[in-house]
Design an enzyme around this catalytic site. Structure first.
Site: not given
Ligand code: AMP
Length: 415
Positions: A34, A217, A373, A396
């Site tokens: 950054r 999620k 990120g 975001g």
């Molecule tokens: P997000 O913040 O929603 O973009 O999610 C990113 C995070 O999702 C990363 O830290 C990954 O480790 C996690 N992630 C990806 N695949 C999985 C999975 N199958 N189970 C749990 N966490 C996951």
């Protein structure tokens, strides 16, 4: 005003940057992306004979002084990159004298803006349900204006180069712009690049357009997923959200991450994809683990038949091939979110395969935009920085821009 048309000679410029860099426990910067990102704008202003008042937030001090989040920790790093000794103002709202004393070619870094609740403009210490909240909010908005006016009083012109916070209407990202006329406010070079990269994806879509959404999620990405279903030809969904889709169809997912209250949301996504003629691509097999750890035992198994005691942490080999085939031939690509828990070295194969497929399609002429990120971390981890078209610094902000929302940080400057 466009930054390249502005003459900074003899002018004081207050520049909002995103210096919210990760620090280790000793206050050492662990990733300076950054800081490097803001350098073209900062160096241009100094080179033209302007002086700099640099402002940023760091972390979430929630309106209170917190030495762990002091920007004093990065003064040396900024000085080194900028090539001038940067001065430091320990109170961002009491820096008028230091700003006034700046000579052309000099730079001053203000302390963390978020030490003041006025920066974010949210009342502190009062619950949203409290009947007094509305009045507290009104009072805070008024003091936010005063805070922005103080910051504005330091300078002749305002430059917003903080794409990472462009989706927030904060004092330093939006409100401050009210105190400069149109000829004295502008986007910085990084912001211009970010905004045009998004424009490139949205207004100049070359098809097929393939989006890859990963992460943990479905709930946090549902807005962008629904929006993309109106734009893309194929949508690849991966990462933890896979298991909410599997569960919605009655699959066995063991201990995999799941949002049981979002099963209908998953089915709704499938329905909308069908209605819009979008090919929805989901994984079929997973790398499963017997605990959430890098050293877990692992095996491959269908994503809808995961035994109890096991959880899906990455996409399996069949899915990697399926995704690579779906990405091949794409002409526009958006990638946000890893395919698995890429932070664990033993579960990176899926995210690596996605990254490599994006790189290959890029080599064959696709425009690929990677943002958020974790996806940026993936690109660095797999050494693909030069093999994708554009890496956005915004998480975001990028997603909101792609959703078609007007970013307050951009609107405030462009009017
Ligand atoms: P997000 O913040 O929603 O973009 O999610 C990113 C995070 O999702 C990363 O830290 C990954 O480790 C996690 N992630 C990806 N695949 C999985 C999975 N199958 N189970 C749990 N966490 C996951």
């Amino acid at each position: 005003m466009k930054i390249n048309d502005y003459n900074f000679a003899g002018k004081k410029a207050i520049v909002r940057v995103d210096f919210n860099v990760p620090l280790d426990e000793n206050g050492k910067i662990t990733d300076d992306t950054r800081i490097r990102g803001a350098m073209p704008t900062l160096k241009k202003i100094l080179a033209e004979g302007g002086s700099l008042i640099i402002m940023s937030h760091m972390g979430k001090p929630k309106g209170k002084v917190n030495p762990k989040l002091s920007l004093s920790q990065i003064v040396d790093a900024v000085s080194e990159k900028l090539g001038v000794k940067v001065q430091f103002a320990p109170d961002c709202a009491k820096a008028a004298d230091q700003a006034a004393a700046l000579k052309p070619g000099e730079a001053l870094l203000l302390e963390n803006l978020r030490y003041y609740p006025e920066e974010e403009g949210k009342p502190v210490g009062i619950d949203k349900e409290d009947p007094a909240y509305a009045d507290a909010k009104k009072a805070m908005k008024a003091s936010q204006k005063e805070f922005a006016k103080t910051l504005a009083s330091y300078a002749d012109c305002y430059v917003n180069d903080a794409f990472g916070t462009a989706h927030r209407a904060h004092a330093s990202t939006a409100v401050i712009a009210d105190y400069f006329d149109a000829d004295n406010k502008m986007l910085g070079l990084l912001m211009e690049k970010e905004v045009s990269a998004v424009d490139n994806v949205l207004s100049n879509i070359k098809r097929p357009f393939v989006a890859i959404m990963g992460g943990s999620k479905v709930s946090s990405k549902i807005g962008i997923i629904e929006n993309l279903l109106g734009k893309v030809d194929k949508l690849i969904l991966c990462g933890g959200m896979t298991y909410t889709f599997m569960k919605a169809h009655g699959g066995e997912i063991g201990n995999s991450i799941v949002e049981l209250d979002k099963l209908d949301v998953a089915l709704g996504v499938e329905e909308l994809a069908k209605k819009n003629g979008v090919e929805l691509v989901l994984g079929t097999d997973s790398v499963i683990a017997d605990k959430f750890a890098n050293d877990a035992n692992q095996k491959i198994c269908p994503s809808n038949a995961i035994p109890e005691g096991w959880e899906g942490l990455d996409i399996g080999p069949e899915t990697r091939k399926k995704f690579a085939d779906a990405i091949k031939g794409a002409k526009t690509i958006l990638w946000n979110g890893p395919a698995g828990v890429f932070e664990f070295d033993n579960f990176t194969a899926g995210s690596r395969a996605v990254g490599e497929a994006v790189a290959e399609a890029t080599a064959e002429g696709a425009f690929s935009l990677v943002g958020g990120g974790d996806s940026i971390a993936c690109v660095h981890k797999f050494g693909l920085e030069d093999k994708v078209s554009y890496i956005s610094t915004g998480g975001g902000a990028l997603l909101e821009a792609i959703e078609g929302k007007v970013l307050p940080g951009v609107a405030a400057v462009q009017g």
